[in-house]
Design a protein around this motif. Structure first.
Motif, PDB file in Angstrom:
ATOM      1  N   VAL A  16       0.857  -1.177   0.000  1.00  0.00           N
ATOM      2  CA  VAL A  16       0.000   0.000   0.000  1.00  0.00           C
ATOM      3  C   VAL A  16       0.895   1.228   0.000  1.00  0.00           C
ATOM      4  N   PHE A  17       0.726   2.109  -0.985  1.00  0.00           N
ATOM      5  CA  PHE A  17       1.589   3.265  -1.117  1.00  0.00           C
ATOM      6  C   PHE A  17       0.784   4.553  -0.966  1.00  0.00           C
ATOM      7  N   ALA A  18       1.439   5.563  -0.496  1.00  0.00           N
ATOM      8  CA  ALA A  18       0.810   6.884  -0.431  1.00  0.00           C
ATOM      9  C   ALA A  18       0.600   7.396  -1.848  1.00  0.00           C
ATOM     10  N   GLU A  19      -0.539   8.042  -2.079  1.00  0.00           N
ATOM     11  CA  GLU A  19      -0.880   8.483  -3.418  1.00  0.00           C
ATOM     12  C   GLU A  19       0.113   9.486  -3.968  1.00  0.00           C
ATOM     13  N   SER A  20       0.796  10.234  -3.099  1.00  0.00           N
ATOM     14  CA  SER A  20       1.713  11.262  -3.552  1.00  0.00           C
ATOM     15  C   SER A  20       3.050  10.687  -3.999  1.00  0.00           C
ATOM     16  N   ASN A  21       3.329   9.427  -3.705  1.00  0.00           N
ATOM     17  CA  ASN A  21       4.601   8.813  -4.061  1.00  0.00           C
ATOM     18  C   ASN A  21       4.542   8.203  -5.456  1.00  0.00           C
ATOM     19  N   LEU A  22       5.703   8.073  -6.075  1.00  0.00           N
ATOM     20  CA  LEU A  22       5.790   7.346  -7.328  1.00  0.00           C
ATOM     21  C   LEU A  22       5.443   5.889  -7.072  1.00  0.00           C
ATOM     22  N   LEU A  74      10.427   5.117  -0.452  1.00  0.00           N
ATOM     23  CA  LEU A  74       9.165   5.274   0.267  1.00  0.00           C
ATOM     24  C   LEU A  74       9.379   5.818   1.673  1.00  0.00           C
ATOM     25  N   SER A  75      10.519   5.489   2.262  1.00  0.00           N
ATOM     26  CA  SER A  75      10.832   5.996   3.603  1.00  0.00           C
ATOM     27  C   SER A  75      11.210   7.474   3.567  1.00  0.00           C
ATOM     28  N   GLU A  76      11.876   7.896   2.471  1.00  0.00           N
ATOM     29  CA  GLU A  76      12.315   9.285   2.340  1.00  0.00           C
ATOM     30  C   GLU A  76      12.065   9.776   0.911  1.00  0.00           C
TER      31      GLU A  76
END
Length: 284
Positions: A16-22, A74-76
């Motif tokens: 599950v990824f944040a929408e703002s991330n690639l 994803l961490s930074e």
């Protein structure tokens, strides 16, 4: 059993990824764009999920696996360019390290399919080269064995000249590389029910390579109905069942051929049956 296998598969394919991330695809494309600016890299091709194959000006190839790079991003996420550049630099260093560490004890077997071999052949033809830059041998009509020097960020396949320089006969490579792999992994396990559906679990990288470990593939180890059948959808997944176990076969095929399952480091969705101590394409 189906729940066990599906849960195991989901471990590989769900996040599950944040929408703002690639997303993974966009990150991989960003890596390709950056790495092709390097003078030593003549081309970079996306081969699968977070998997990029580079061709170098000297004719060699290597494969970068970006799982760790993407997790770091994803961490930074604000350090996207810094992270990509760091992994590209590590790849360049490790390419040199691979050359420096060419030794009999560092040769490992890697399983690829005919599509991979055909793709590399096409790339070499486009570049005016007549031969593939590395040594390989057929396991069957679908699968091939390549031999590689493994580094922390890439796997560098060995050309014939490196093998010759080590004074290793080509017919000795399979046993030598398998012995090296057995010495390198901490354990080899069978997960699930060996009589119905099970999985070969090793180090998370070289599971598919155990197809050439003949001592593993016996009815004592896998007391399935009929002959032993395997599917290797990814380099780190071998699913085992029996040729006469209709229910288990349907379960396994449903997992392997599910279009929603994007296998990391894909090999093939074709099954193989064990006949006379060899793997043959399975027709079911």
């Amino acid at each position: 059993m189906r729940k066990i296998i599906v849960a195991f598969v989901c471990f590989f394919i769900s996040s599950v990824f944040a929408e703002s991330n690639l997303d993974e695809s966009a990150f991989t494309k960003r890596y390709v764009k950056a790495v092709t600016t390097k003078p030593e890299v003549t081309s970079a091709q996306i081969k699968g999920r977070l998997e990029v194959e580079m061709t170098y000006s000297g004719g060699g190839t290597s494969t970068a696996y970006l799982d760790n790079a993407y997790m770091n991003y994803l961490s930074e996420p604000e350090k996207l360019d810094v992270i990509i550049e760091a992994y590209i630099s590590a790849l360049t260093r490790n390419s040199s390290d691979a050359k420096a560490n060419i030794d009999k004890a560092n040769i490992f077997p890697v399983i690829k399919d005919s599509g991979y071999i055909n793709h590399i052949t096409e790339l070499m033809s486009e570049g005016g080269e007549g031969e593939l830059p590395f040594f390989y041998e057929k396991l069957n009509d679908v699968l091939y064995i390549l031999y590689a020097i493994d580094t922390p960020s890439s796997i560098k396949f060995m050309p014939k000249e490196d093998i010759a320089n080590l004074d290793v006969k080509e017919e000795e490579l399979r046993d030598l590389s398998m012995s090296n792999l057995m010495n390198a992994i901490e354990s080899l396990q069978i997960k699930g029910d060996p009589s119905t559906i099970s999985m070969v679990v090793a180090d998370g990288t070289y599971e598919a390579s155990f197809l050439i470990y003949d001592a593993l593939w016996t009815k004592e180890t896998f007391p399935v109905k009929g002959d032993i059948v395997v599917y290797v959808p990814s380099r780190d997944v071998i699913i085992v069942t029996g040729s006469k176990d209709t229910d288990s076969l349907e379960t396994v095929k449903g997992i392997v051929h599910n279009p929603e399952n994007q296998w990391a480091h894909a090999v093939t969705n074709v099954g193989f049956i064990r006949k006379e101590n060899k793997w043959v394409k399975f027709h079911h």
